[in-house]
Design a protein around this motif. Structure first.
Motif, mmCIF file in Angstrom:
data_model
loop_
_atom_site.group_PDB
_atom_site.id
_atom_site.type_symbol
_atom_site.label_atom_id
_atom_site.label_comp_id
_atom_site.label_asym_id
_atom_site.label_seq_id
_atom_site.Cartn_x
_atom_site.Cartn_y
_atom_site.Cartn_z
ATOM 1 N N LYS A 139 1.020 -1.332 -0.003
ATOM 2 C CA LYS A 139 0.005 -0.003 0.063
ATOM 3 C C LYS A 139 0.818 1.256 -0.174
ATOM 4 O O LYS A 139 0.694 2.047 -0.758
ATOM 5 C CB LYS A 139 -1.033 0.058 1.143
ATOM 6 N N ARG A 140 1.904 1.186 0.778
ATOM 7 C CA ARG A 140 2.921 2.291 0.843
ATOM 8 C C ARG A 140 3.506 2.709 -0.298
ATOM 9 O O ARG A 140 3.657 3.880 -0.921
ATOM 10 C CB ARG A 140 3.905 2.128 1.968
ATOM 11 N N VAL A 141 4.093 1.665 -1.004
ATOM 12 C CA VAL A 141 4.526 1.815 -2.486
ATOM 13 C C VAL A 141 3.524 2.393 -3.351
ATOM 14 O O VAL A 141 3.786 3.223 -4.222
ATOM 15 C CB VAL A 141 4.976 0.321 -2.927
ATOM 16 N N LEU A 142 2.593 1.613 -3.460
ATOM 17 C CA LEU A 142 1.272 2.410 -4.415
ATOM 18 C C LEU A 142 1.039 3.893 -3.947
ATOM 19 O O LEU A 142 1.119 4.697 -5.025
ATOM 20 C CB LEU A 142 0.031 1.613 -4.251
ATOM 21 N N GLU A 143 0.987 4.156 -2.824
ATOM 22 C CA GLU A 143 1.053 5.390 -2.468
ATOM 23 C C GLU A 143 2.002 6.547 -2.815
ATOM 24 O O GLU A 143 1.702 7.578 -3.509
ATOM 25 C CB GLU A 143 0.876 5.655 -0.680
ATOM 26 N N LEU A 144 3.392 6.054 -2.712
ATOM 27 C CA LEU A 144 4.365 6.903 -3.321
ATOM 28 C C LEU A 144 4.296 6.948 -4.597
ATOM 29 O O LEU A 144 4.495 8.117 -5.218
ATOM 30 C CB LEU A 144 5.549 5.973 -2.882
ATOM 31 N N LEU A 145 3.839 6.044 -5.592
ATOM 32 C CA LEU A 145 3.576 6.081 -6.864
ATOM 33 C C LEU A 145 2.610 7.057 -7.286
ATOM 34 O O LEU A 145 2.881 7.948 -8.003
ATOM 35 C CB LEU A 145 3.546 4.652 -7.622
ATOM 36 N N LEU A 146 1.329 7.026 -6.485
ATOM 37 C CA LEU A 146 0.273 8.010 -6.665
ATOM 38 C C LEU A 146 0.739 9.453 -6.645
ATOM 39 O O LEU A 146 0.300 10.114 -7.328
ATOM 40 C CB LEU A 146 -0.900 7.497 -5.943
ATOM 41 N N GLU A 147 1.418 9.670 -5.360
ATOM 42 C CA GLU A 147 1.855 11.142 -4.981
ATOM 43 C C GLU A 147 2.958 11.497 -6.190
ATOM 44 O O GLU A 147 2.723 12.810 -6.470
ATOM 45 C CB GLU A 147 2.804 10.988 -3.822
ATOM 46 N N ALA A 148 3.644 10.700 -6.558
ATOM 47 C CA ALA A 148 4.723 11.208 -7.503
ATOM 48 C C ALA A 148 4.268 11.602 -8.884
ATOM 49 O O ALA A 148 4.735 12.367 -9.319
ATOM 50 C CB ALA A 148 5.603 10.037 -7.792
ATOM 51 N N ASN A 149 3.125 10.804 -9.198
ATOM 52 C CA ASN A 149 2.549 11.308 -10.491
ATOM 53 C C ASN A 149 3.465 11.344 -11.735
ATOM 54 O O ASN A 149 3.074 12.209 -12.554
ATOM 55 C CB ASN A 149 1.926 12.823 -10.420
ATOM 56 N N ALA A 150 4.291 10.499 -11.718
ATOM 57 C CA ALA A 150 5.566 10.294 -12.705
ATOM 58 C C ALA A 150 6.342 8.932 -12.357
ATOM 59 O O ALA A 150 6.093 8.582 -11.230
ATOM 60 C CB ALA A 150 6.493 11.585 -12.568
ATOM 61 N N PRO A 151 6.571 8.631 -13.439
ATOM 62 C CA PRO A 151 7.612 7.261 -13.191
ATOM 63 C C PRO A 151 8.489 7.417 -12.015
ATOM 64 O O PRO A 151 9.218 8.424 -12.073
ATOM 65 C CB PRO A 151 8.444 7.135 -14.436
ATOM 66 N N VAL A 152 8.813 6.434 -11.419
ATOM 67 C CA VAL A 152 9.807 6.423 -10.273
ATOM 68 C C VAL A 152 10.565 5.057 -10.317
ATOM 69 O O VAL A 152 10.069 4.150 -10.910
ATOM 70 C CB VAL A 152 8.973 6.466 -8.742
ATOM 71 N N LYS A 153 11.805 5.351 -9.988
ATOM 72 C CA LYS A 153 12.823 4.066 -9.939
ATOM 73 C C LYS A 153 12.615 3.390 -8.858
ATOM 74 O O LYS A 153 12.288 3.716 -7.803
ATOM 75 C CB LYS A 153 14.047 4.573 -10.326
ATOM 76 N N ALA A 154 12.847 1.955 -8.907
ATOM 77 C CA ALA A 154 12.788 0.969 -7.841
ATOM 78 C C ALA A 154 13.694 1.499 -6.670
ATOM 79 O O ALA A 154 12.993 1.602 -5.569
ATOM 80 C CB ALA A 154 13.241 -0.088 -8.121
ATOM 81 N N TYR A 155 14.727 1.975 -6.990
ATOM 82 C CA TYR A 155 15.803 2.354 -5.659
ATOM 83 C C TYR A 155 15.374 3.735 -5.211
ATOM 84 O O TYR A 155 15.588 3.875 -3.923
ATOM 85 C CB TYR A 155 17.145 2.396 -6.471
ATOM 86 N N ASP A 156 14.641 4.476 -5.679
ATOM 87 C CA ASP A 156 14.107 5.605 -5.213
ATOM 88 C C ASP A 156 13.037 5.444 -4.381
ATOM 89 O O ASP A 156 12.928 5.925 -3.204
ATOM 90 C CB ASP A 156 13.684 6.790 -6.463
ATOM 91 N N LEU A 157 11.973 4.535 -4.921
ATOM 92 C CA LEU A 157 11.080 3.892 -3.951
ATOM 93 C C LEU A 157 11.756 3.392 -2.810
ATOM 94 O O LEU A 157 11.212 3.479 -1.476
ATOM 95 C CB LEU A 157 10.193 2.913 -4.631
ATOM 96 N N LEU A 158 12.677 2.638 -2.868
ATOM 97 C CA LEU A 158 13.258 1.945 -1.726
ATOM 98 C C LEU A 158 13.764 3.036 -0.817
ATOM 99 O O LEU A 158 13.688 2.862 0.396
ATOM 100 C CB LEU A 158 14.415 1.240 -2.345
ATOM 101 N N ALA A 159 14.327 4.006 -1.360
ATOM 102 C CA ALA A 159 15.111 5.125 -0.384
ATOM 103 C C ALA A 159 13.761 6.036 0.212
ATOM 104 O O ALA A 159 13.934 6.062 1.392
ATOM 105 C CB ALA A 159 15.645 6.251 -1.197
ATOM 106 N N ALA A 160 12.644 5.983 -0.321
ATOM 107 C CA ALA A 160 11.558 6.666 0.102
ATOM 108 C C ALA A 160 10.781 5.972 1.319
ATOM 109 O O ALA A 160 10.010 6.355 2.272
ATOM 110 C CB ALA A 160 10.595 6.904 -0.867
ATOM 111 N N LEU A 161 11.261 4.633 1.060
ATOM 112 C CA LEU A 161 10.585 3.461 2.053
ATOM 113 C C LEU A 161 11.468 3.486 3.425
ATOM 114 O O LEU A 161 11.052 3.185 4.405
ATOM 115 C CB LEU A 161 10.471 2.138 1.429
ATOM 116 N N ARG A 162 12.590 3.746 3.180
ATOM 117 C CA ARG A 162 13.620 3.456 4.251
ATOM 118 C C ARG A 162 13.373 4.191 5.670
ATOM 119 O O ARG A 162 13.329 3.503 6.687
ATOM 120 C CB ARG A 162 15.064 4.014 3.789
ATOM 121 N N PRO A 163 13.091 5.473 5.705
ATOM 122 C CA PRO A 163 12.712 6.022 7.079
ATOM 123 C C PRO A 163 11.685 5.218 7.599
ATOM 124 O O PRO A 163 10.463 5.340 7.434
ATOM 125 C CB PRO A 163 12.306 7.444 6.933
#
Lengths: 142, 142
Positions: A25-49
DNA sequence: TCCGTTATGTTATACTGTTGCGTGGAGTGT
DNA sequence: ACACTCCACGCAACAGTATAACATAACGGA
């Protein structure tokens, strides 16, 4: 506002017996917020904290989401983008603006094309790159 | 037989003032022989006996060949395939058989599609995956 | 309770692609 | 012949993308 899409995804998963777990759910949320293509490792970094996610975590979540039709992989960019027409039938066709990153999505209503000479198509990748109307307008000239 | 395509490529390069050097020619030759998408590092390995090529060598050659329109990158496979309609105009459309690896190629005669709402397309990636006629025929049933 | 299934954590590694710099040969002008 | 430039290539190091393999946890049914 993205809550709407998120809720829709949740309902869709429930109706199909799929588990939209916190990570997914969190990953989907991040993608929805981005409104643009996001790379896997950027998602990973965003998930980190808050979590100590490793690559497999993100790839598994993305795999689940793409299977569920909630996310598209943008092949030519090695990136991922949320699908706004979740559950849409037919091949997805993506228009990616190379200036602002915006992705527009069309779903071809027609069945998958018969290929030449009896070729049976099971999956299609259709991605267009260029400039969206806003970026191409005179006001936004480079 | 692939000599024909190779010769055609050579003529095309000469006519445009492009240098089809030994390395580039060899890479194109390998792709023509393969008759299927080949990965960069496989090309590299195939190049090795006799030369001590490193990754940049192969990527530079592939970059040159794709710019010249002699090779297509297959985005969803991270692979490359020779273009048999060298110099063909319009967007290339690939049909990749997931069973035998064969690639069929179509060139859309029409201009690049206008996207939705004035989107200006500069490049399109169109790849279809499935089974070619031979692999889908009853005789070849899995 | 025991077991099978599914989701996640963890470590390591494989695969794909790029940057930056040096060298050498082909062409050009003097 | 010489110097000069451009371009292709060699080479080393590294950055970015993705997966394998194994361990653990959580849930539901027999």
């Amino acid at each position: 506002m993205s809550n709407k899409a998120l809720d829709a995804a949740e309902r869709l998963c429930r109706s199909r017996g799929l588990a939209l777990t916190p990570v997914r759910k969190r990953v989907l949320e991040l993608l929805l917020e981005a409104n643009a293509p996001v790379k896997a490792y950027d998602l990973l970094a965003a998930l980190r904290p808050g979590a100590n996610a490793q690559p497999p975590t993100i790839y598994r979540a993305l795999d689940f989401l793409t299977r569920a039709g909630l996310v598209h992989r943008v092949e030519a960019l090695n990136a991922y983008t949320a699908c706004l027409h979740a559950g849409g039938r037919g091949a997805a066709e993506l228009y990616v603006c190379e200036t602002c990153g915006l992705v527009e999505e069309r779903h071809r209503k027609g069945v998958l094309p018969e290929g030449p000479g009896g070729f049976q198509v099971s999956r299609s990748v259709i991605e267009h790159y260029g400039r969206c109307a806003a970026c191409a307008s005179p006001a936004a000239k480079a």
